[in-house]
Design a protein around this motif. Structure first.
Motif, mmCIF file in Angstrom:
data_model
loop_
_atom_site.group_PDB
_atom_site.id
_atom_site.type_symbol
_atom_site.label_atom_id
_atom_site.label_comp_id
_atom_site.label_asym_id
_atom_site.label_seq_id
_atom_site.Cartn_x
_atom_site.Cartn_y
_atom_site.Cartn_z
ATOM 1 N N ILE A 89 0.881 -1.174 0.000
ATOM 2 C CA ILE A 89 0.000 0.000 0.000
ATOM 3 C C ILE A 89 0.914 1.219 0.000
ATOM 4 N N LEU A 90 0.563 2.216 -0.785
ATOM 5 C CA LEU A 90 1.374 3.431 -0.844
ATOM 6 C C LEU A 90 0.588 4.586 -0.230
ATOM 7 N N LEU A 91 1.213 5.286 0.704
ATOM 8 C CA LEU A 91 0.605 6.492 1.270
ATOM 9 C C LEU A 91 1.329 7.684 0.663
ATOM 10 N N TYR A 92 0.653 8.436 -0.186
ATOM 11 C CA TYR A 92 1.275 9.648 -0.731
ATOM 12 C C TYR A 92 0.786 10.814 0.122
ATOM 13 N N VAL A 93 1.733 11.478 0.792
ATOM 14 C CA VAL A 93 1.353 12.547 1.716
ATOM 15 C C VAL A 93 1.657 13.903 1.098
ATOM 16 N N THR A 94 0.649 14.760 1.126
ATOM 17 C CA THR A 94 0.827 16.146 0.693
ATOM 18 C C THR A 94 0.188 17.010 1.784
ATOM 19 N N ASP A 95 0.116 18.311 1.557
ATOM 20 C CA ASP A 95 -0.608 19.145 2.508
ATOM 21 C C ASP A 95 -1.357 20.235 1.757
ATOM 22 N N VAL A 96 -2.038 21.092 2.475
ATOM 23 C CA VAL A 96 -2.933 22.052 1.811
ATOM 24 C C VAL A 96 -2.204 23.264 1.247
ATOM 25 N N VAL A 97 -0.906 23.418 1.557
ATOM 26 C CA VAL A 97 -0.183 24.594 1.052
ATOM 27 C C VAL A 97 0.786 24.256 -0.079
ATOM 28 N N GLU A 98 1.016 22.971 -0.289
ATOM 29 C CA GLU A 98 2.029 22.571 -1.269
ATOM 30 C C GLU A 98 1.528 22.736 -2.711
ATOM 31 N N ASP A 99 2.432 23.102 -3.583
ATOM 32 C CA ASP A 99 2.109 23.152 -5.014
ATOM 33 C C ASP A 99 2.122 21.707 -5.539
ATOM 34 N N PRO A 100 0.969 21.190 -5.983
ATOM 35 C CA PRO A 100 0.885 19.784 -6.390
ATOM 36 C C PRO A 100 1.787 19.430 -7.570
ATOM 37 N N THR A 101 2.174 20.415 -8.361
ATOM 38 C CA THR A 101 2.983 20.105 -9.548
ATOM 39 C C THR A 101 4.481 20.138 -9.241
ATOM 40 N N LYS A 102 4.817 20.333 -7.954
ATOM 41 C CA LYS A 102 6.228 20.523 -7.573
ATOM 42 C C LYS A 102 7.129 19.373 -8.035
ATOM 43 N N ASN A 103 6.623 18.143 -7.949
ATOM 44 C CA ASN A 103 7.450 17.005 -8.341
ATOM 45 C C ASN A 103 6.721 16.132 -9.338
ATOM 46 N N ALA A 104 6.464 16.706 -10.489
ATOM 47 C CA ALA A 104 5.608 16.058 -11.491
ATOM 48 C C ALA A 104 6.114 14.672 -11.904
ATOM 49 N N ASP A 105 7.430 14.506 -12.034
ATOM 50 C CA ASP A 105 7.972 13.213 -12.474
ATOM 51 C C ASP A 105 7.653 12.109 -11.479
ATOM 52 N N PHE A 106 7.885 12.414 -10.210
ATOM 53 C CA PHE A 106 7.632 11.414 -9.169
ATOM 54 C C PHE A 106 6.131 11.112 -9.077
ATOM 55 N N LEU A 107 5.326 12.166 -9.200
ATOM 56 C CA LEU A 107 3.868 12.013 -9.144
ATOM 57 C C LEU A 107 3.365 11.128 -10.283
ATOM 58 N N ALA A 108 3.980 11.289 -11.459
ATOM 59 C CA ALA A 108 3.596 10.469 -12.617
ATOM 60 C C ALA A 108 3.852 8.986 -12.334
ATOM 61 N N LYS A 109 4.959 8.707 -11.626
ATOM 62 C CA LYS A 109 5.254 7.311 -11.255
ATOM 63 C C LYS A 109 4.204 6.780 -10.278
ATOM 64 N N VAL A 110 3.816 7.617 -9.333
ATOM 65 C CA VAL A 110 2.797 7.211 -8.350
ATOM 66 C C VAL A 110 1.466 6.930 -9.054
ATOM 67 N N ALA A 111 1.140 7.761 -10.038
ATOM 68 C CA ALA A 111 -0.132 7.601 -10.769
ATOM 69 C C ALA A 111 -0.202 6.263 -11.507
ATOM 70 N N LYS A 112 0.957 5.712 -11.874
ATOM 71 C CA LYS A 112 0.987 4.435 -12.614
ATOM 72 C C LYS A 112 0.988 3.215 -11.691
ATOM 73 N N GLU A 113 1.041 3.454 -10.379
ATOM 74 C CA GLU A 113 1.152 2.340 -9.428
ATOM 75 C C GLU A 113 -0.012 1.360 -9.530
ATOM 76 N N LYS A 114 0.307 0.081 -9.404
ATOM 77 C CA LYS A 114 -0.737 -0.956 -9.417
ATOM 78 C C LYS A 114 -1.281 -1.217 -8.011
ATOM 79 N N VAL A 115 -0.463 -0.933 -6.985
ATOM 80 C CA VAL A 115 -0.933 -1.172 -5.611
ATOM 81 C C VAL A 115 -1.874 -0.040 -5.191
ATOM 82 N N PRO A 116 -2.709 -0.274 -4.159
ATOM 83 C CA PRO A 116 -3.602 0.807 -3.703
ATOM 84 C C PRO A 116 -2.805 2.029 -3.251
#
Length: 296
Positions: A89-116
């Protein structure tokens, strides 16, 4: 029908300073990962283990994802990317002040994950109203459409219990991976170095904390007390002077603060000796990174 035992690896990833360590400590129920308001306090993957008769959850808190500036940070990014490959299981932690596009490459990898993937939006106590929260949630739904979203405040312990319930539901059936009395896979002296490093982060400004590494050279545990000798390595003589302070006052404060926390952690009296040594440019030297445990 008898319920089968569940066990799995839950890896916590995200950018620096979003509250990953606070969240993990809340989920594990012990102070396993160091928490300060300065970015980049978690340099190694830390495992915290939750055991009940029905399940075992192995949490890994990873260093914040960031573009590496020197070899030490390359090693840290390696830990975070490795966390994507061995999770149940992957817990991706962000917060309400962070710019969501800050680490687009890493986020793209998370989006492709097969696990929950459970997306934790932390620090919602900073928002003024429900409408603000809905906007943040909508933004993240577009970025990670397959993730389940949990707005939380780890500091206020808000919604963490629901997150924990969901993690348990998603755990695969498995025998435990570690002994059921284990709290972490790290040795005792690792926590001593983490506590001392946290006190350095809290007591000094600028580059000193990031240039400091702590090595425990002696850990002598008797029935009622522990004698610990630790060396703080820095990169320059000027940093050594700052660390020690006038007449040794700053180092003494670090030692006192650390000793109290170490005593609480082990439930014993602690005799702590601290020394400071200069090790030029250690963050870019493979042999030093290896001896400090950053490179396998």
């Amino acid at each position: 029908m008898e319920n089968k035992h569940k066990a799995g690896f839950v890896n916590i990833v995200g950018n620096p300073n979003v509250g990953k360590s606070t969240l993990m400590n809340d989920l594990v129920g012990e102070r396993v990962s160091i928490i300060t308001s300065k970015a980049q306090t978690t340099r190694h993957r830390i495992m915290g283990i939750v055991n009940t008769p029905e399940y075992q959850i192995v949490f890994s808190d990873t260093p914040g994802v960031l573009a590496p500036k020197y070899k030490l940070q390359e090693s840290m990014l390696g830990y975070s990317e490795g966390a994507l490959t061995d999770a149940d299981i992957l817990l991706y932690v962000t917060d309400v002040v962070e710019d969501p596009t800050k680490n687009a490459d890493f986020l793209a990898k998370v989006a492709k994950e097969k696990v929950p993937v459970l997306l934790v939006i932390n620090k919602i106590d900073l928002l003024k109203n429900q409408g603000d929260l809905e906007m943040v949630v909508d933004k993240w739904k577009q970025l990670l459409p397959n993730a389940e979203i949990f707005p939380t405040s780890a500091k206020e312990h808000f919604n963490v219990a629901n997150l924990m319930t969901r993690i348990v539901e998603l755990l695969p059936e498995s025998e435990p991976y570690f002994g059921k009395d284990a709290l972490t896979d790290k040795p005792a002296r690792f926590f001593v170095t983490e506590i001392i490093r946290e006190k350095i982060l809290l007591n000094y400004d600028k580059e000193v904390p990031y240039s400091a590494e702590v090595i425990v050279e002696k850990f002598d545990e008797k029935e009622g007390a522990i004698h610990i000798m630790a060396v703080i390595y820095v990169e320059r003589d000027s940093q050594k002077g700052i660390l020690i302070g006038k007449g040794g006052s700053k180092l003494k404060k670090v030692g006192t603060d650390a000793r109290k926390d170490i005593e609480t952690f082990f439930g014993k009296r602690v005799y702590l000796e601290l020394f400071v040594k200069v090790e030029p440019n250690w963050r870019n030297r493979d042999n030093k990174l290896r001896s400090f445990g950053y490179i396998e």
